[in-house]
Design a protein around this motif. Sequence first.
Motif, PDB file in Angstrom:
ATOM      1  N   GLY A 148       0.025  39.322  61.787  1.00 49.28           N
ATOM      2  CA  GLY A 148      -0.501  40.443  61.025  1.00 49.28           C
ATOM      3  C   GLY A 148      -1.710  40.047  60.189  1.00 49.28           C
ATOM      4  O   GLY A 148      -1.683  39.037  59.480  1.00 49.28           O
ATOM      5  N   LEU A 149      -2.756  40.829  60.287  1.00 47.43           N
ATOM      6  CA  LEU A 149      -3.993  40.588  59.546  1.00 47.43           C
ATOM      7  C   LEU A 149      -4.289  41.816  58.692  1.00 47.43           C
ATOM      8  O   LEU A 149      -4.096  42.950  59.140  1.00 47.43           O
ATOM      9  CB  LEU A 149      -5.159  40.331  60.503  1.00 47.43           C
ATOM     10  N   ALA A 150      -4.744  41.605  57.470  1.00 43.82           N
ATOM     11  CA  ALA A 150      -5.024  42.723  56.574  1.00 43.82           C
ATOM     12  C   ALA A 150      -6.305  42.482  55.805  1.00 43.82           C
ATOM     13  O   ALA A 150      -6.604  41.359  55.392  1.00 43.82           O
ATOM     14  CB  ALA A 150      -3.859  42.933  55.602  1.00 43.82           C
ATOM     15  N   THR A 151      -7.086  43.547  55.600  1.00 38.44           N
ATOM     16  CA  THR A 151      -8.291  43.491  54.778  1.00 38.44           C
ATOM     17  C   THR A 151      -7.978  44.056  53.394  1.00 38.44           C
ATOM     18  O   THR A 151      -6.879  44.538  53.134  1.00 38.44           O
ATOM     19  CB  THR A 151      -9.435  44.291  55.414  1.00 38.44           C
ATOM     20  N   ARG A 152      -8.960  43.997  52.526  1.00 34.74           N
ATOM     21  CA  ARG A 152      -8.735  44.463  51.165  1.00 34.74           C
ATOM     22  C   ARG A 152      -8.419  45.958  51.150  1.00 34.74           C
ATOM     23  O   ARG A 152      -8.742  46.697  52.074  1.00 34.74           O
ATOM     24  CB  ARG A 152      -9.949  44.167  50.287  1.00 34.74           C
ATOM     25  N   SER A 153      -7.827  46.412  50.075  1.00 39.99           N
ATOM     26  CA  SER A 153      -7.419  47.801  49.943  1.00 39.99           C
ATOM     27  C   SER A 153      -8.623  48.737  49.986  1.00 39.99           C
ATOM     28  O   SER A 153      -9.661  48.470  49.379  1.00 39.99           O
ATOM     29  CB  SER A 153      -6.658  47.996  48.629  1.00 39.99           C
ATOM     30  N   ALA A 154      -8.477  49.852  50.691  1.00 44.06           N
ATOM     31  CA  ALA A 154      -9.552  50.843  50.757  1.00 44.06           C
ATOM     32  C   ALA A 154      -9.728  51.533  49.417  1.00 44.06           C
ATOM     33  O   ALA A 154     -10.843  51.909  49.047  1.00 44.06           O
ATOM     34  CB  ALA A 154      -9.250  51.875  51.845  1.00 44.06           C
ATOM     35  N   GLU A 155      -8.630  51.706  48.670  1.00 44.94           N
ATOM     36  CA  GLU A 155      -8.727  52.361  47.365  1.00 44.94           C
ATOM     37  C   GLU A 155      -9.594  51.549  46.409  1.00 44.94           C
ATOM     38  O   GLU A 155     -10.405  52.099  45.658  1.00 44.94           O
ATOM     39  CB  GLU A 155      -7.333  52.546  46.761  1.00 44.94           C
ATOM     40  N   GLU A 156      -9.448  50.221  46.462  1.00 43.54           N
ATOM     41  CA  GLU A 156     -10.253  49.360  45.598  1.00 43.54           C
ATOM     42  C   GLU A 156     -11.721  49.401  46.001  1.00 43.54           C
ATOM     43  O   GLU A 156     -12.604  49.120  45.211  1.00 43.54           O
ATOM     44  CB  GLU A 156      -9.751  47.920  45.682  1.00 43.54           C
ATOM     45  N   ASP A 157     -11.969  49.784  47.255  1.00 47.42           N
ATOM     46  CA  ASP A 157     -13.319  49.715  47.797  1.00 47.42           C
ATOM     47  C   ASP A 157     -14.133  50.985  47.559  1.00 47.42           C
ATOM     48  O   ASP A 157     -15.349  50.963  47.636  1.00 47.42           O
ATOM     49  CB  ASP A 157     -13.226  49.458  49.308  1.00 47.42           C
ATOM     50  N   SER A 158     -13.465  52.109  47.252  1.00 43.70           N
ATOM     51  CA  SER A 158     -14.139  53.405  47.282  1.00 43.70           C
ATOM     52  C   SER A 158     -15.303  53.500  46.306  1.00 43.70           C
ATOM     53  O   SER A 158     -16.317  54.135  46.609  1.00 43.70           O
ATOM     54  CB  SER A 158     -13.121  54.520  46.992  1.00 43.70           C
ATOM     55  N   ASP A 159     -15.161  52.906  45.145  1.00 42.79           N
ATOM     56  CA  ASP A 159     -16.213  53.031  44.138  1.00 42.79           C
ATOM     57  C   ASP A 159     -17.361  52.047  44.344  1.00 42.79           C
ATOM     58  O   ASP A 159     -18.477  52.285  43.889  1.00 42.79           O
ATOM     59  CB  ASP A 159     -15.624  52.831  42.739  1.00 42.79           C
ATOM     60  N   ARG A 160     -17.088  50.924  45.031  1.00 43.03           N
ATOM     61  CA  ARG A 160     -18.120  49.894  45.129  1.00 43.03           C
ATOM     62  C   ARG A 160     -18.797  49.846  46.490  1.00 43.03           C
ATOM     63  O   ARG A 160     -19.690  49.030  46.700  1.00 43.03           O
ATOM     64  CB  ARG A 160     -17.515  48.528  44.819  1.00 43.03           C
ATOM     65  N   ARG A 161     -18.369  50.703  47.415  1.00 39.09           N
ATOM     66  CA  ARG A 161     -18.971  50.643  48.747  1.00 39.09           C
ATOM     67  C   ARG A 161     -20.435  51.055  48.692  1.00 39.09           C
ATOM     68  O   ARG A 161     -20.852  51.847  47.835  1.00 39.09           O
ATOM     69  CB  ARG A 161     -18.209  51.535  49.719  1.00 39.09           C
ATOM     70  N   PRO A 162     -21.246  50.573  49.635  1.00 33.15           N
ATOM     71  CA  PRO A 162     -22.639  51.000  49.700  1.00 33.15           C
ATOM     72  C   PRO A 162     -22.718  52.438  50.196  1.00 33.15           C
ATOM     73  O   PRO A 162     -21.750  52.966  50.747  1.00 33.15           O
ATOM     74  CB  PRO A 162     -23.256  50.034  50.722  1.00 33.15           C
ATOM     75  N   PRO A 163     -23.856  53.094  50.026  1.00 34.58           N
ATOM     76  CA  PRO A 163     -23.988  54.451  50.558  1.00 34.58           C
ATOM     77  C   PRO A 163     -23.866  54.441  52.081  1.00 34.58           C
ATOM     78  O   PRO A 163     -24.116  53.426  52.731  1.00 34.58           O
ATOM     79  CB  PRO A 163     -25.379  54.885  50.100  1.00 34.58           C
ATOM     80  N   ALA A 164     -23.493  55.579  52.636  1.00 35.74           N
ATOM     81  CA  ALA A 164     -23.321  55.710  54.083  1.00 35.74           C
ATOM     82  C   ALA A 164     -24.448  56.538  54.669  1.00 35.74           C
ATOM     83  O   ALA A 164     -24.932  57.494  54.051  1.00 35.74           O
ATOM     84  CB  ALA A 164     -21.980  56.367  54.387  1.00 35.74           C
ATOM     85  N   ALA A 165     -24.856  56.154  55.893  1.00 32.00           N
ATOM     86  CA  ALA A 165     -25.806  56.941  56.674  1.00 32.00           C
ATOM     87  C   ALA A 165     -25.133  57.216  58.018  1.00 32.00           C
ATOM     88  O   ALA A 165     -25.098  56.348  58.888  1.00 32.00           O
ATOM     89  CB  ALA A 165     -27.117  56.193  56.850  1.00 32.00           C
ATOM     90  N   LEU A 166     -24.554  58.399  58.165  1.00 28.95           N
ATOM     91  CA  LEU A 166     -23.721  58.731  59.316  1.00 28.95           C
ATOM     92  C   LEU A 166     -24.435  59.707  60.240  1.00 28.95           C
ATOM     93  O   LEU A 166     -24.852  60.793  59.811  1.00 28.95           O
ATOM     94  CB  LEU A 166     -22.401  59.350  58.854  1.00 28.95           C
ATOM     95  N   THR A 167     -24.584  59.327  61.501  1.00 27.32           N
ATOM     96  CA  THR A 167     -25.167  60.206  62.508  1.00 27.32           C
ATOM     97  C   THR A 167     -24.040  60.739  63.388  1.00 27.32           C
ATOM     98  O   THR A 167     -23.436  59.989  64.161  1.00 27.32           O
ATOM     99  CB  THR A 167     -26.195  59.467  63.373  1.00 27.32           C
ATOM    100  N   PHE A 168     -23.745  62.023  63.249  1.00 30.48           N
ATOM    101  CA  PHE A 168     -22.694  62.645  64.045  1.00 30.48           C
ATOM    102  C   PHE A 168     -23.283  63.147  65.356  1.00 30.48           C
ATOM    103  O   PHE A 168     -24.250  63.914  65.362  1.00 30.48           O
ATOM    104  CB  PHE A 168     -22.039  63.790  63.279  1.00 30.48           C
ATOM    105  N   VAL A 169     -22.688  62.689  66.457  1.00 34.04           N
ATOM    106  CA  VAL A 169     -23.113  63.104  67.791  1.00 34.04           C
ATOM    107  C   VAL A 169     -22.012  63.997  68.350  1.00 34.04           C
ATOM    108  O   VAL A 169     -20.919  63.532  68.681  1.00 34.04           O
ATOM    109  CB  VAL A 169     -23.354  61.883  68.710  1.00 34.04           C
ATOM    110  N   ILE A 170     -22.288  65.292  68.451  1.00 34.99           N
ATOM    111  CA  ILE A 170     -21.255  66.291  68.727  1.00 34.99           C
ATOM    112  C   ILE A 170     -21.413  66.831  70.148  1.00 34.99           C
ATOM    113  O   ILE A 170     -22.492  67.306  70.544  1.00 34.99           O
ATOM    114  CB  ILE A 170     -21.322  67.468  67.737  1.00 34.99           C
ATOM    115  N   ASP A 171     -20.346  66.778  70.909  1.00 30.74           N
ATOM    116  CA  ASP A 171     -20.290  67.343  72.255  1.00 30.74           C
ATOM    117  C   ASP A 171     -20.158  68.862  72.135  1.00 30.74           C
ATOM    118  O   ASP A 171     -19.187  69.372  71.563  1.00 30.74           O
ATOM    119  CB  ASP A 171     -19.069  66.746  72.968  1.00 30.74           C
ATOM    120  N   ILE A 172     -21.138  69.615  72.663  1.00 33.66           N
ATOM    121  CA  ILE A 172     -21.049  71.081  72.659  1.00 33.66           C
ATOM    122  C   ILE A 172     -21.064  71.612  74.092  1.00 33.66           C
ATOM    123  O   ILE A 172     -21.483  72.734  74.347  1.00 33.66           O
ATOM    124  CB  ILE A 172     -22.186  71.728  71.827  1.00 33.66           C
ATOM    125  N   SER A 173     -20.571  70.797  75.028  1.00 33.67           N
ATOM    126  CA  SER A 173     -20.503  71.236  76.426  1.00 33.67           C
ATOM    127  C   SER A 173     -19.446  72.317  76.580  1.00 33.67           C
ATOM    128  O   SER A 173     -18.651  72.591  75.677  1.00 33.67           O
ATOM    129  CB  SER A 173     -20.180  70.049  77.321  1.00 33.67           C
TER     130      SER A 173
END
Length: 510
Positions: A148-173
């Motif tokens: 079993g492998l675990a990373t740090r808690s996501a709750e602890e990370d929420s305030d210190r994470r860098p900003p996100a740049a998210l490109t959503f690619v949406i299927d509209i077929s």
Amino acid sequence: MERQRTRQVVLALAVAGGLLLTGCGGGEDSGGKSSADGSRGGSYGSAFPAPDQPRGEQDSDESRDHDSPDRETPDLLSTFALDVDTASYGYARRTLAEGRRPDPSTIRPEEFVNSFRQDYDRPDGNGFTVTVDGARTDRDDWSLIRVGLATRSAEEDSDRRPPAALTFVIDISGSMSEPGRLDLAQQSLTTMTDRLRDDDSVALVTFSDEAETVLPMTRLGGHRERIQEAVDSLEPTYSTNLGAGVETGYRTAVDGLREGATNRVVLISDALANDGDTDPDSILDRVDTARREHGITLFGVGVGSDYGDALMERLADKGDGHTVYVSGADDAEKVFCEQLPQNIDLTARDAKAQVAFDPRTVRQFRLIGYDNRRVADDDFRDDRVDGGEVGPGHTVTALYAVRTEPGADGHLATATVRWQDPDTRAPHERSAALETIDDSLREANPRFQVDAVAAYFADALRDTSTDDRLPGRPSMRELADWADELADRTEDGTVRGLADTIRQARHLAD
């Protein structure tokens, strides 16, 4: 350099002399050699001698002497890239709920196991904790060993994470017009953008027979209404040119690249590509520069009762990302409001695990799943070889069926995880060992038991022959009852859902 050549010569002579035994570590061809493509010649076996296993964390390879005369006795090895995908289990649940048995080729046991919560200790910073435990099955000399492998808690990370740049690619077929596809994606995007921070950015690309950038990279602060209007405007039409969508998505992500931010492409599709380039390797080749030079990874979200599982899984694996499957509003809430935020930041790049079994106590082993994630044993410390990208709040679990030597006592295995720092690319390692197995499986940690039930269930859905089935696998009825008991003990609704899904599969088999 001379010492490295000497080592290579020694390894070559070992191959020529037939000293490499058939095994599960890193994937083997029919001759027992480890191969980088993950192919393998058998389910059980032994493997290439392990390099020195570090205790604790190492910042570089320079401090290790692989040719030391004090090198440990050769171990049985298993090496794989970390994987946090869960799409296989989600799609199997939907298929069974609709009264259909899933295609065995879509069943990936590690994705069943990794769909459930774990209780591993977590690190304070980047990287992993490592937990190794085991339990005896009902079969003589066979046990299950869990890494079993675990990373740090996501709750602890929420305030210190860098900003996100998210490109959503949406299927509209046209196929996305089915209820629970495009409409679900729109609802999910609305909810998620409401929860993103003002300093995060979103771009929107759509594709059917062609691809179009509907919204360039746009900051959330002051522009939420504009983003919402773009989401609401989406309507299904024409065929599915997924290749054009991915290519345009990556181009849009590069155009809107933000230094110091986490740049991601999020592909939402049923992956039923029927137009343009439908080969995942070819598609990814065309966006290779964007992936490698800018570190833009792919997060795949599958939808629909008919779903191109193999295509989406291949795209995510080779695109340094992972996949999930969304079957309804509850799944969408979890994916877009919990799992996707966990992937906005990274705590580890190119993460791989290597498990060295002790030949004095272990006779055979089998890695359960990870068929598409095997890595050649010699490539464990080659940082040019792709591993898995892992974010905060994640756990990764690997199960092994292990046959011990009769009366064996003492050290069984050492597990090592290696990763690169997401910012500096500096390599790190951490290890843990299993010295003994005291409990039977029914006496083990309840979360370990859930993992075992999930793995056994996946094995049953694969419809494996008697010779290949996992040692000690119970009947479907026994698995369902076991899952019910564990749901009561853990008070976990997802475990109750596992029990219900097993019963659905059992009724289809009757």
